[in-house]
Design a protein around this motif. Structure first.
Motif, short mmCIF file in Angstrom:
data_model
loop_
_atom_site.label_atom_id
_atom_site.label_comp_id
_atom_site.label_asym_id
_atom_site.label_seq_id
_atom_site.Cartn_x
_atom_site.Cartn_y
_atom_site.Cartn_z
N ARG A 260 -39.49 86.11 -79.60
CA ARG A 260 -39.59 87.57 -79.59
C ARG A 260 -38.44 88.15 -80.40
O ARG A 260 -37.37 87.57 -80.47
N ALA B 87 -43.69 85.88 -84.98
CA ALA B 87 -43.06 86.52 -83.82
C ALA B 87 -44.08 86.71 -82.70
O ALA B 87 -45.23 87.06 -82.95
N ALA B 88 -43.63 86.45 -81.46
CA ALA B 88 -44.52 86.67 -80.30
C ALA B 88 -44.62 88.15 -79.99
O ALA B 88 -45.65 88.63 -79.52
N ASN B 89 -43.55 88.87 -80.26
CA ASN B 89 -43.54 90.32 -80.02
C ASN B 89 -42.34 90.92 -80.75
O ASN B 89 -41.31 90.28 -80.92
N VAL B 90 -42.49 92.18 -81.18
CA VAL B 90 -41.38 92.91 -81.77
C VAL B 90 -41.24 94.22 -81.03
O VAL B 90 -42.21 94.98 -80.93
N HIS B 91 -40.07 94.47 -80.46
CA HIS B 91 -39.84 95.77 -79.82
C HIS B 91 -38.74 96.51 -80.58
O HIS B 91 -37.70 95.94 -80.88
N VAL B 92 -39.00 97.77 -80.91
CA VAL B 92 -38.04 98.57 -81.65
C VAL B 92 -37.44 99.63 -80.74
O VAL B 92 -38.17 100.39 -80.09
N GLN B 93 -36.14 99.65 -80.66
CA GLN B 93 -35.42 100.66 -79.89
C GLN B 93 -34.71 101.59 -80.87
O GLN B 93 -33.91 101.13 -81.68
N TRP B 94 -35.02 102.89 -80.81
CA TRP B 94 -34.46 103.86 -81.75
C TRP B 94 -33.31 104.59 -81.07
O TRP B 94 -33.48 105.16 -79.99
N TYR C 205 -41.00 99.21 -90.47
CA TYR C 205 -42.40 98.80 -90.31
C TYR C 205 -42.69 97.53 -91.13
O TYR C 205 -43.48 96.68 -90.71
N TYR D 234 -33.19 91.02 -72.94
CA TYR D 234 -33.60 90.34 -74.17
C TYR D 234 -32.72 89.11 -74.42
O TYR D 234 -33.22 88.03 -74.76
N ILE E 144 -41.37 94.67 -89.09
CA ILE E 144 -42.26 94.32 -87.97
C ILE E 144 -43.41 93.46 -88.50
O ILE E 144 -43.72 92.41 -87.95
#
Lengths: 412, 412
Positions: free
Chosen positions: B26, B58-65, B47, B95, B50
């Protein structure tokens, strides 16, 4: 009036009339925004709100940004929808448990997520609604003073004003929002207080009546909706468990209560398109013993079927709301966003009922709430049924009928 | 080469050479950005990243702004700096504890926070560094594969190219970043592998030498820095505790180790401005027994005094880094951002030392680490001292000296 002055007035209406933020209270702002479509002048609303909140005595303002394009990328590309930031839910609960005020700013493009395959979207919605449940329950139960408002982004403005250039459409959408939020009135805060007072007067009148049912008639609609004993009509402001009176939506033109989940009979036709991940047109539903037994849409029937199949309560009604057809929003036309459009006309909602709509509902467990007639579901989806051709009668327990609305306008 | 192709290449260098993201891993992306200054083409990097991360498995992408303007508003207007989103720290730790990869994107305006009064800024920094400590320690201890990269915003571009229009400055900053990140090489990923290999070869050579001290000479500089026994030179890639080899900064031109906190003697003059909340020019420091005993700046002396007063370790060195003066960044000039500028020239850091720079340092508690010569502090602030006039000698335990750099270039 110049844009910056309108922006400050809009911020003040949000903070004073909507949230009713108390001096010394903390404010948590969540901005759901499609960032690539948010020009600096739109973002300026957020910064104006922060400044005005501090000017009104906020102890702290924290802004949480959630970007719709990042979400879209996850929905399109993640091999499986298994990983969600559950720590954001913990964060939300920590604000709620502290009694902080909560402002939700919606600045999303209604067309952005249409690229996501419907099954994938449904998978996401089931999971995110499940994860968000404690937050949604606390907020819909008014644990704290909260409010939802809108902020333009390009894709939304383009949808509302398809014949204008992007910058003209953005400007026009700002002006439409300012207008329906009474920002251009000589004293917007006073105008809101008067308006909210009117909604509360009508709510109190209908609650005292305790109609056993409402009867709706309009072209394509002949529907009888039973109301449970102890139902409460609400509108305008609400009382939060932290003791603060607030207005949870700006704009707001509706008064609403809960229907009895087993006592809806007849047919209803939507009077405006319903926007979920796409536009559902020509929706028509037939109810028997409270449940949808027939559903038809001229466009995007599959979305309707998905929605009704979410869970058992998704086929039943959770909200019945009355709006005068002459409301400023009804006069404007479609905003393509439920926050606005649900204030354009009489509407119903499929799915979850609000416990605050039933006397003592807050202290009932799920089974007891259902036994009293309250519906439960993961979804709560509004659809418009009102028009200037709609009559609504209230039916008293002895069977006498009284006019509630005639030709879409209040009859009392 | 067209911008979109450069963007994809930059993303691939970040994911393959920097993070070395594994299929099935991840990815957590944190974007520190001044949103009103981030045009859609800058956001497009996020983007693109990602999409490329998913393309690499990637299993997952999380974006924190995290928005710098919201932070500025809090710093300027909050009655007291008492409320921080500690749940974001819990999120970060979740994470890290899962072994996810972490990408930090810096897209901030270096001039935005200069409006904050220095005492207020110091109050904020002490508190935020305290709250963020578990995260910073886990990351600087390489619990997971992590990476810091840059993304242009208007204010930053304007600072680097003050004579260009905003849009030209943004385009020029993109091209400068692409150039120093070797994006325009025929095969950027291969070019990075060769470059990183060279940094690792030099690190291994110096670690094997185990110099007892380095002696720096340049106009205004005559400084002797003792190195603790068991010091490790690092550069290019590092090994994370999750087993993945990664490059923590892009670009990177430095090799570095830790100095002995008590064994720094002499005077050093900064060769480039130091950017904190404002620009510190003409910095000159004199050390005795490892601590700064005299500090002077031609501009913003108060910021220097604030920094040195943060805690006991803020007056001592935590890092010594060597960079060839001919590095592409040194050739470009100032980026006004430490990520780039620290790769322009030889530099030192005041404050915290990295435990990975000392053999067995990871398993030492704070007192034991200090006893071995490692510095501890809430801060870690780099400042540039290198130039083409700088000579560096290595001093062996028997007192013999060997040339390490001559005229700013490698001598081995």
């Amino acid at each position: 009036m110049d844009f910056n002055e309108q922006l400050v007035r809009y911020a003040d209406v949000i903070i004073q009339c909507g949230l009713n933020l108390r001096a010394g209270q903390r404010l948590w702002i969540r901005v759901d925004v499609n960032l690539p479509e948010a020009p600096p002048e739109s973002l300026r609303l957020v910064y104006t709100l922060i400044e005005r909140a501090y000017a009104h005595g906020a102890a702290n303002v924290h802004v949480q940004w959630r970007d719709q394009s990042s979400l879209l990328a996850q929905l399109l590309h993640a091999p499986a929808l298994e990983h969600f930031p559950t720590w954001e839910i913990d964060g939300a609960m920590s604000y709620i448990n502290q009694g902080d005020a909560y402002l939700s700013i919606r600045a999303t493009n209604p067309d952005l997520l249409t690229a996501v395959p419907p099954e994938r979207m449904r998978d996401y919605q089931v999971k995110i609604v499940g994860i968000s449940r404690p937050v949604n329950e606390a907020i819909s139960g008014s644990a704290i003073n909260w409010l939802v408002v809108g902020m333009p982004v390009t894709g939304w403005a383009r949808r509302v004003f398809p014949h204008l250039s992007d910058s003209d459409a953005l400007a026009a959408l700002w002006q439409a929002i300012f207008a329906v939020c009474r920002v251009n009135e000589p004293d917007p805060v006073a105008a809101w207080q008067t308006h909210v007072h009117g909604l509360m007067r009508r709510s109190a009148y209908l609650t005292a009546k305790q109609y056993s049912a409402l009867h709706y008639r309009a072209p394509g609609t002949d529907l009888r909706i039973g109301l449970p004993g102890g139902h409460i009509w609400q509108g305008g402001s609400a009382q939060a468990q932290n003791g603060i009176t607030f207005v949870p939506n700006l704009p707001t033109e509706e008064i609403f209560t809960l229907p009895h989940r087993l006592k809806v009979e007849g047919t209803v036709r939507a009077s405006m398109p319903l926007i979920t991940t796409d536009v559902i047109e020509g929706l028509q539903l037939t109810f028997k013993d409270g449940a949808v037994v027939e559903a038809h849409a001229d466009r995007n029937q599959a979305l309707v079927d998905n929605m009704l199949g979410m869970d058992e309560g998704a086929r039943r009604l959770g909200e019945v709301a009355l709006v005068a057809n002459s409301s400023p929003i009804g006069q404007f036309g479609l905003f393509y966003d439920t926050l606005y459009d649900e204030n354009a006309a009489n509407h119903l909602a499929l799915g979850r009922a609000y416990r605050l709509s039933l006397e003592g509902g807050q202290s009932l467990d799920e089974e007891a709430f259902k036994a009293e007639g309250g519906n439960t579901s993961l979804i709560h989806v509004d659809f418009m049924i009102g028009s200037d051709q709609m009559d609504v009668d209230g039916i008293l327990f002895d069977g006498t009928t009284e006019p509630v609305m005639r030709g879409g306008e209040w009859a009392f």
